[in-house]
Design a protein around this motif. Structure first.
Motif, short mmCIF file in Angstrom:
data_model
loop_
_atom_site.label_atom_id
_atom_site.label_comp_id
_atom_site.label_asym_id
_atom_site.label_seq_id
_atom_site.Cartn_x
_atom_site.Cartn_y
_atom_site.Cartn_z
N GLY A 41 -108.53 30.62 31.66
CA GLY A 41 -107.35 30.15 32.39
C GLY A 41 -106.16 31.08 32.23
O GLY A 41 -105.41 31.32 33.18
N LEU A 42 -105.99 31.61 31.02
CA LEU A 42 -104.88 32.53 30.78
C LEU A 42 -105.05 33.81 31.58
O LEU A 42 -104.07 34.36 32.12
CB LEU A 42 -104.79 32.84 29.28
N ALA A 43 -106.29 34.30 31.69
CA ALA A 43 -106.54 35.51 32.49
C ALA A 43 -106.17 35.28 33.95
O ALA A 43 -105.72 36.21 34.64
CB ALA A 43 -108.00 35.92 32.36
N ALA A 44 -106.36 34.06 34.42
CA ALA A 44 -106.05 33.76 35.83
C ALA A 44 -104.56 33.62 36.09
O ALA A 44 -104.14 33.51 37.26
CB ALA A 44 -106.76 32.48 36.25
N THR A 45 -103.73 33.61 35.05
CA THR A 45 -102.28 33.47 35.25
C THR A 45 -101.56 34.80 35.24
O THR A 45 -100.34 34.84 35.38
CB THR A 45 -101.68 32.59 34.14
N VAL A 46 -102.30 35.90 35.06
CA VAL A 46 -101.68 37.23 35.00
C VAL A 46 -101.32 37.69 36.42
O VAL A 46 -102.06 37.48 37.37
CB VAL A 46 -102.61 38.24 34.32
N HIS A 47 -100.17 38.31 36.54
CA HIS A 47 -99.69 38.84 37.83
C HIS A 47 -100.74 39.75 38.44
O HIS A 47 -101.35 40.55 37.74
CB HIS A 47 -98.40 39.62 37.58
N PRO A 48 -101.02 39.67 39.77
CA PRO A 48 -100.30 38.89 40.79
C PRO A 48 -100.84 37.49 41.03
O PRO A 48 -100.35 36.81 41.93
CB PRO A 48 -100.49 39.75 42.03
N ASN A 49 -101.84 37.08 40.25
CA ASN A 49 -102.40 35.75 40.46
C ASN A 49 -101.55 34.64 39.87
O ASN A 49 -101.67 33.47 40.27
CB ASN A 49 -103.81 35.68 39.84
#
Length: 567
Positions: A41-49
């Motif tokens: 989940g943390l990986a999916a919050t990295v810019h630009p996502n």
């Protein structure tokens, strides 16, 4: 993918905007399954996502991730994210602060949007309303004048002291020699360090053919010479504080500067480009004192830049770490507190001075507002702008009222003249429409004849009356710069002026590339717009093309002052 989860050991490989890929370790945790899901989940919050665009923010999320796993494990939970329940999450969030809840909700939302594995009741809770609210502390207050003066005076004294020590040590090293030949001395130690870089006693002892113990007893240490030649993290603090106080640049923009962002725009001024996290790339022309400060820091670190890779040498705030490894400075709060404690700097309340680089920016803006007329600036700080206007801008006598009326009339007349279309003529057309041109320009036939013959030419145009006093004293020759004629109602443009008009156009293009957009908009944009949209289009394209062959695109073609040259 901007971020990738690595399972063994659990970590994130991320590529953040404007930075090289970096590996962020999550480490060992009590519940690896839950930690792995949260890492997804943390990986999916990295810019630009997602919202994470800075390494410091990502590391803060990692700390919160570990805390969530630790606390849920203490509550007896050993499953994966798909097995989370509402009571578990509710208990975690009710006893946590706002940032913990915000970060964990963000991680879980991103995880569920990617994998859709949360139970429906948990999903409704995760995407629901926060339990806690952020604490709003209000706007930061500027520093009090006495506090501000103490801080600035201390920083200036430290910068001066450190610079003098560094220059003295460089001079001393130039007179030294290899200590393996000339023996150990301060000058020879400095000579050796300038060639080996910021090393410890071990390689120095090896170079002298001694054991470390013998070196300690016979020579002592190289710490003083090393820290004088290669500035440490703590020594960079006064430089950074002064740059913040003198420029008002946001802390993250100042910390991320590289040498590519620094350009000279004159003999005493620099153009500094930086990135403001909440907006985008910005730039500012530094004042002479800020330019001198930055130049001194670059000179202070020039020696260290010779001993590091080119990629690291690009960082403006290159400092020597505790492990004697050069790195880019970060200037965290603990470092600023340490610096304040070392110098016994106190606030007005007698406590250690609360250095906050955001408040430095706030104070800079407040002081700038006091130097200019704005809603924040009044003659008497106890007066509102309306009271100031009633007291100082109202006419008290008929004579004063007459002067104000004249000023208003002149200003309105000037606005009307500026709104009129520019006078563009050519000899053939003017000869055929001579009466019409005389009436439109308000001239007699003799003046129009002189204009067409070039007897009233200035650099950019022909002037109907150089003694009119629009841009200087009435009755004296007009002192305006060449581009001011583009907006002057007294200017008449003819085909013979095309080469100089095109030279001005090229000059505007060079200035646009060298100046910040905001500064160019204030200084040159009205003239450039008038030239490109209202004057040049009125000439035949063939005449413009022919005149363009005479333009060399250099400052030497224009009558410029030294400070007006393109940097």
């Amino acid at each position: 993918m901007p971020a990738e989860v690595i399972r063994e050991p659990l970590s994130l490989k991320v590529s953040l905007p404007g930075q090289e890929p970096v590996l962020v370790s999550i480490g060992k945790v009590a519940n690896p399954d839950l930690a792995a899901d949260l890492a997804e989940g943390l990986a999916a919050t990295v810019h630009p996502n997602g919202p994470i665009a800075k390494l410091t923010t990502l590391k803060a999320f990692v700390v919160t991730l570990r805390r969530m796993v630790r606390e849920l494990t203490a509550d007896g939970f050993t499953g994966s994210a798909a097995e989370l329940t509402r009571p578990l999450l509710g208990g975690l969030w009710l006893r946590s602060q706002y940032l913990v809840e915000y970060r964990t909700r963000t991680i879980l939302r991103s995880f569920d949007q990617r994998h859709q594995t949360l139970a429906e009741p948990v999903r409704q809770m995760v995407f629901g309303t926060n339990y806690t609210r952020p604490l709003l502390n209000g706007p930061l207050k500027p520093y009090e004048p006495d506090e501000w003066n103490r801080l600035i005076d201390l920083c200036k004294a430290e910068v001066r002291r450190l610079g003098e020590r560094h220059r003295a040590m460089i001079t001393l090293a130039e007179g030294g020699q290899d200590p393996a030949v000339g023996g150990w001395s301060k000058a020879n130690a400095a000579w050796l360090l300038t060639r080996t870089g910021p090393v410890s006693r071990v390689p120095v002892a090896e170079h002298l053919g001694m054991t470390l113990n013998n070196f300690k007893h016979r020579c002592g240490s190289v710490t003083k010479e090393r820290e004088t030649l290669f500035p440490t993290h703590i020594q960079a603090v006064p430089y950074v504080l002064l740059m913040s106080a003198w420029t008002g640049i946001v802390p993250d923009g100042l910390a991320g500067l590289t040498t590519d962002d620094v350009r000279w725009t004159g003999r005493q001024a620099m153009l500094l480009s930086y990135t403001k996290g909440r907006t985008s790339e910005e730039s500012v022309v530094l004042s002479p004192r800020a330019s001198g400060l930055l130049q001194q820091w670059l000179e202070h670190t020039e020696l260290m830049r010779r001993h590091v890779p080119d990629e690291l040498a690009r960082h403006v705030w290159l400092v020597l770490g505790r492990n004697l490894v050069p790195h880019a400075g970060t200037f965290r709060e603990y470092l600023l507190r340490t610096w304040v404690k070392q110098h016994a700097l106190k606030g007005d309340n007698g406590e250690p001075f609360p250095v906050d680089r955001r408040r430095l920016r706030t104070t800079f803006i407040a002081q700038r507002g006091q130097r200019e007329w704005s809603l924040r600036a009044t003659i008497d700080p106890n007066h509102s702008p309306q009271v100031e206007g009633d007291h100082y801008l109202s006419a008290a006598t008929p004579a004063q009222q007459a002067v104000i009326d004249d000023i208003i009339s002149d200003a309105q007349s000037d606005l009307l003249r500026r709104a009129s279309t520019p006078a563009v003529v050519d000899e053939a057309a003017s000869a055929a429409r001579l009466p019409e041109e005389v009436q439109r320009l308000g001239l007699d036939r003799g003046v129009l004849a002189e204009l067409l013959a070039g007897e009233r030419d200035v650099f950019t145009a022909s002037c109907t009356d150089q003694l009119a006093g629009l841009h200087g004293p009435k009755g004296k020759p007009c002192p305006a710069r060449p581009w001011v004629c583009l907006l002057c109602p007294l200017a008449v443009f003819a085909p013979r002026h095309l080469p100089n008009l095109l030279r001005l156009k090229a000059y505007f293009a060079r200035q646009f590339r060298a100046m910040p957009r905001e500064q160019f908009a204030v200084v040159f944009a009205p003239y450039a717009h008038r030239l490109s949209s209202q004057i040049l289009p009125r000439f035949p394209a063939a005449a413009v093309a022919a005149a363009g062959k005479e333009v060399g695109d250099t400052d030497a073609e224009l009558p410029l002052r030294a400070e007006e040259m393109t940097p």
